[in-house]
Enzyme design. Structure first.
Site, PDB file in Angstrom:
ATOM      1  N   GLY A   1       9.656   0.972   6.650  1.00 15.62           N
ATOM      2  CA  GLY A   1       8.735   1.780   6.054  1.00 15.62           C
ATOM      3  C   GLY A   1       7.743   2.519   6.744  1.00 15.62           C
TER       4      GLY A   1
ATOM      5  N   GLY B   1       5.548   4.962   5.974  1.00 18.97           N
ATOM      6  CA  GLY B   1       4.542   5.749   5.430  1.00 18.97           C
ATOM      7  C   GLY B   1       3.274   5.966   6.076  1.00 18.97           C
ATOM      8  N   ASN B   2       2.360   5.934   5.208  1.00 18.30           N
ATOM      9  CA  ASN B   2       0.828   6.208   5.803  1.00 18.30           C
ATOM     10  C   ASN B   2       0.780   5.119   7.129  1.00 18.30           C
ATOM     11  OD1 ASN B   2       0.143   8.330   4.381  1.00 18.30           O
ATOM     12  ND2 ASN B   2      -0.212   6.835   2.639  1.00 18.30           N
ATOM     13  N   VAL B   3       0.919   3.938   6.803  1.00 16.69           N
ATOM     14  CA  VAL B   3       0.478   2.920   7.977  1.00 16.69           C
ATOM     15  C   VAL B   3       1.703   2.859   8.833  1.00 16.69           C
ATOM     16  CG1 VAL B   3       0.107   0.449   8.435  1.00 16.69           C
ATOM     17  CG2 VAL B   3      -0.618   1.625   6.109  1.00 16.69           C
TER      18      VAL B   3
ATOM     19  N   LYS C   1      -8.580  -6.727  -7.588  1.00 17.29           N
ATOM     20  CA  LYS C   1      -7.589  -5.900  -7.559  1.00 17.29           C
ATOM     21  C   LYS C   1      -7.427  -5.072  -8.802  1.00 17.29           C
ATOM     22  CE  LYS C   1      -4.482  -4.135  -4.131  1.00 17.29           C
ATOM     23  NZ  LYS C   1      -4.745  -3.991  -2.851  1.00 17.29           N
TER      24      LYS C   1
HETATM   25  P1  NAD Z   1       3.020   4.230   1.702  1.00 16.64           P
HETATM   26  O1  NAD Z   1       3.621   4.241   0.197  1.00 16.64           O
HETATM   27  O2  NAD Z   1       2.472   5.435   2.421  1.00 16.64           O
HETATM   28  O3  NAD Z   1       4.438   3.927   2.372  1.00 16.64           O
HETATM   29  C1  NAD Z   1       5.481   3.028   2.255  1.00 16.64           C
HETATM   30  C2  NAD Z   1       6.856   3.492   2.702  1.00 16.64           C
HETATM   31  O4  NAD Z   1       7.802   2.733   2.595  1.00 16.64           O
HETATM   32  C3  NAD Z   1       7.285   4.586   2.201  1.00 16.64           C
HETATM   33  O5  NAD Z   1       7.681   5.654   3.162  1.00 16.64           O
HETATM   34  C4  NAD Z   1       8.525   4.215   1.264  1.00 16.64           C
HETATM   35  O6  NAD Z   1       9.442   5.308   1.326  1.00 16.64           O
HETATM   36  C5  NAD Z   1       9.019   3.217   2.184  1.00 16.64           C
HETATM   37  N1  NAD Z   1       9.914   2.348   1.554  1.00 16.64           N
HETATM   38  C6  NAD Z   1       9.912   1.978   0.208  1.00 16.64           C
HETATM   39  N2  NAD Z   1      11.015   0.964  -0.001  1.00 16.64           N
HETATM   40  C7  NAD Z   1      11.606   0.683   1.016  1.00 16.64           C
HETATM   41  C8  NAD Z   1      12.777   0.076   1.473  1.00 16.64           C
HETATM   42  N3  NAD Z   1      13.208  -0.664   0.783  1.00 16.64           N
HETATM   43  N4  NAD Z   1      13.041   0.269   2.846  1.00 16.64           N
HETATM   44  C9  NAD Z   1      12.519   0.921   3.777  1.00 16.64           C
HETATM   45  N5  NAD Z   1      11.335   1.851   3.402  1.00 16.64           N
HETATM   46  C10 NAD Z   1      10.859   1.689   2.238  1.00 16.64           C
HETATM   47  O7  NAD Z   1       2.499   2.731   1.930  1.00 16.64           O
HETATM   48  P2  NAD Z   1       1.273   2.557   3.151  1.00 16.64           P
HETATM   49  O8  NAD Z   1      -0.070   2.780   2.736  1.00 16.64           O
HETATM   50  O9  NAD Z   1       1.971   3.026   4.361  1.00 16.64           O
HETATM   51  O10 NAD Z   1       1.311   0.989   2.845  1.00 16.64           O
HETATM   52  C11 NAD Z   1       2.456   0.154   3.459  1.00 16.64           C
HETATM   53  C12 NAD Z   1       2.378  -1.352   3.150  1.00 16.64           C
HETATM   54  O11 NAD Z   1       1.098  -1.910   3.460  1.00 16.64           O
HETATM   55  C13 NAD Z   1       2.283  -1.577   1.432  1.00 16.64           C
HETATM   56  O12 NAD Z   1       2.718  -2.876   1.359  1.00 16.64           O
HETATM   57  C14 NAD Z   1       0.832  -1.857   1.301  1.00 16.64           C
HETATM   58  O13 NAD Z   1       0.351  -2.331   0.124  1.00 16.64           O
HETATM   59  C15 NAD Z   1       0.134  -2.087   2.599  1.00 16.64           C
HETATM   60  N6  NAD Z   1      -1.177  -2.103   2.894  1.00 16.64           N
HETATM   61  C16 NAD Z   1      -1.471  -0.558   3.206  1.00 16.64           C
HETATM   62  C17 NAD Z   1      -2.910  -0.635   3.537  1.00 16.64           C
HETATM   63  C18 NAD Z   1      -3.563   0.785   3.804  1.00 16.64           C
HETATM   64  O14 NAD Z   1      -4.556   0.954   4.480  1.00 16.64           O
HETATM   65  N7  NAD Z   1      -2.647   1.692   3.565  1.00 16.64           N
HETATM   66  C19 NAD Z   1      -3.716  -1.653   3.792  1.00 16.64           C
HETATM   67  C20 NAD Z   1      -3.290  -2.992   3.645  1.00 16.64           C
HETATM   68  C21 NAD Z   1      -2.153  -3.380   3.174  1.00 16.64           C
END
Ligand code: NAD
Length: 365
Positions: free
Chosen positions: A194, A196-198, A94
Site C-alpha cells: 500500500g 498511499g499517503n503514508v 472514531k
Molecule cells: P491511503 O488511502 O492514502 O493509501 C492506502 C493505499 O493502499 C492506496 O494506495 C490503495 O490503493 C492501497 N491498497 C488498497 N488495498 C490494497 C491491497 N489489497 N494491496 C495493496 N495495496 C492496497 O491511506 P493512508 O492514509 O496512506 O493510510 C494507510 C493505512 O494507515 C490505513 O490503514 C490507515 O487507516 C492507516 N493510518 C493512517 C494514518 C494517516 O496519518 N494517514 C494514521 C494512522 C493509521
C-alpha cells in the site's frame, strides 16, 4: 475492515449493539441520520478517562450497517489505546459515514455531520481518516470547533500522513534493533504493502537509508510513479506473504495477519501503518510470538498522525511534534523487551501499559 473477520450474516445473529463482537465497554454510540443530505453516520466514543475522545472520520461504502458499526467500534477502541500508550491526554473515538466518498460526499452532508459532532459538546473531536481530506475538516470547522486536522492555511497542523510515516519508520527501526541487533535498515529487504499517503512517505525514508524496498498496491499507475521517484522495485508476484523478506510493512488495509496468511509469512519483523493489522489480536499475536516474528504494535507505531493533530489542541509546534514522534522508537523498544520479560505478546504488552495509564487516571479522579 471487519468483513474480513466476521461475515455480515453472523453479525446479524448477535444483539444489535451491545452484543456485537467489537463492543468493548464503549461509553457512547451515536447514530446520526439526515434524510435531506443523505447522511448516515455512527460516532463511537470508547473512553474519555484521559480526555476528549479524538479520532478521525472514515467515509466508506460498507457492505452492511453491521460492518459500519463494527468498524467504528473497533477503530474507536484502538484510538483509546493509541493515545494512552503515546502519553496524550485524549480518549478514544472514531466516526464512520456510510457511503462512497467519491460520489456521495457533498458540502451539505459534511456540514450536517459537523453539526452532529458539535451537539456532543466536545466529548468527541473529529479529524480526517480514509475518504476524508483536510479541506473537509476545514468545512466542518465552520460549524464546530471540535475538529482537528485542518489545513495549515487555516491555522491547523496540516496533513498528518508524513508524520505517521516518520513514526512508523521509528518503530520499524526499533523493531529491527531488537531483532537484528542494529537499527540501520541498509540492505534490509522491506515490503511496503500500500503506497498511499503514508506508504509513499515511508518508502522515501527507507530508500534514503538504503533499504531494498519492494512495493505493492492495487493501482499500477501509483506503483510506477513511486518506483520512478525513489528507485524501488515493484512486487510483481501475487502472494506477498510468502516472499522472503526482513520486514513486512502493511500500509493498506487491516487484518492482513489472519488465519490464512500467518503460516505463510516469512518476514522477521512486521511494522506498518495500517490499523488493526492482526485479525485476532490474541490468536495471531500469540502465533507471531511463537514463530519468532517481531510485531511492532500498529496502534503504537502509527501514532504520528494523532500526535500531529493533538498539536492543534495543545498549541505545540513542529519541533515538539517531531520529538514526540521520534520517541516512538524508545517506546517500541520498551514494549518489545517488556513482552519478552513477561512472556506475553507485544500487543498485550502495549495494551497493558496503555490500560494501566487509564486505570491510574481513573483512580486519581
Ligand atoms: P491511503 O488511502 O492514502 O493509501 C492506502 C493505499 O493502499 C492506496 O494506495 C490503495 O490503493 C492501497 N491498497 C488498497 N488495498 C490494497 C491491497 N489489497 N494491496 C495493496 N495495496 C492496497 O491511506 P493512508 O492514509 O496512506 O493510510 C494507510 C493505512 O494507515 C490505513 O490503514 C490507515 O487507516 C492507516 N493510518 C493512517 C494514518 C494517516 O496519518 N494517514 C494514521 C494512522 C493509521
Amino acid at each position: 475492515m471487519v468483513t474480513e473477520v466476521v461475515k455480515a450474516k453472523e453479525l446479524q445473529k448477535l444483539d444489535p449493539v451491545f452484543g456485537q463482537l467489537s463492543f468493548d465497554n464503549h461509553e457512547q454510540i451515536v447514530f446520526c441520520n439526515d434524510k435531506d443530505t443523505g447522511l448516515k453516520a455512527i460516532i463511537g466514543i470508547h473512553n474519555t478517562v484521559l480526555g476528549p475522545a479524538l479520532g478521525g472520520t472514515r467515509m466508506w461504502q460498507y457492505n452492511s450497517e453491521w460492518d459500519a458499526l463494527n468498524d467504528v467500534l473497533r477503530l474507536s477502541r484502538g484510538m483509546t489505546f493509541k493515545s494512552a500508550i503515546t502519553g496524550l491526554n485524549l480518549g478514544g473515538g472514531k466516526a464512520v459515514i456510510i457511503g462512497d466518498s467519491k460520489t456521495q460526499k457533498t458540502p451539505e452532508l459534511m456540514l450536517r455531520f459537523g453539526e452532529f459532532v458539535h451537539s456532543l459538546g466536545g466529548r468527541y473531536i473529529t479529524a480526517e481518516d480514509v475518504g476524508m481530506a483536510t479541506s473537509d475538516m476545514d468545512l466542518v470547522r465552520t460549524v464546530t470547533p471540535y475538529v482537528t486536522g485542518i489545513s495549515e492555511e487555516k491555522g491547523g497542523a496540516g496533513n498528518p500522513s508524513p508524520i505517521t510515516a516518520y513514526g512508523v519508520f521509528m518503530g520499524m527501526k526499533a523493531a529491527a534493533k531488537y531483532k537484528f541487533g542494529n537499527d540501520n535498515l541498509e540492505d534490509k529487504v522491506v515490503y511496503v504493502q500500500g503506497i498511499g499517503n503514508v506508504g509513499e512517505a515511508l518508502v522515501e525514508h527507507l530508500s534514503n537509508e538504503g533499504a531494498k524496498v519492494f512495493i505493492s498496491d492495487i493501482h499500477r499507475n501509483r506503483l510506477e510513479e513511486v518506483r520512478d521517484k525513489y528507485h524501488v522495485t515493484i512486487y510483481e508476484g501475487d502472494n506477498i506473504y510468502e516472499e522472503d523478506m526482513d520486514i513486512y510493512a502493511p500500509c493498506a488495509l487491516g487484518a492482513t495477519v489472519n488465519d490464512s496468511t500467518i503460516n505463510q509469512l516469512k518476514a522477521k519483523v512486521i511494522a506498518g501503518a495500517a490499523n488493526n493489522q492482526l485479525a485476532d489480536e490474541q490468536t495471531h499475536g500469540t502465533q507471531l510470538r511463537e514463530r519468532g516474528i517481531v510485531y511492532a504494535p500498529d496502534f503504537l507505531i502509527n501514532a504520528g498522525g494523532i500526535i500531529n493533530v493533538y498539536a492543534e489542541l495543545e498549541n505545540y509546534g513542529k519541533q515538539e511534534i517531531m520529538r514526540k514522534t521520534e520517541n516512538i522508537y524508545n517506546t517500541t523498544l520498551e514494549i518489545l523487551s517488556n513482552a519478552e520479560t513477561n512472556g506475553i505478546t507485544t500487543h498485550e504488552a502495549a495494551f497493558h501499559i496503555a490500560q494501566s495509564r487509564i486505570d491510574a487516571r481513573k483512580k486519581e479522579r
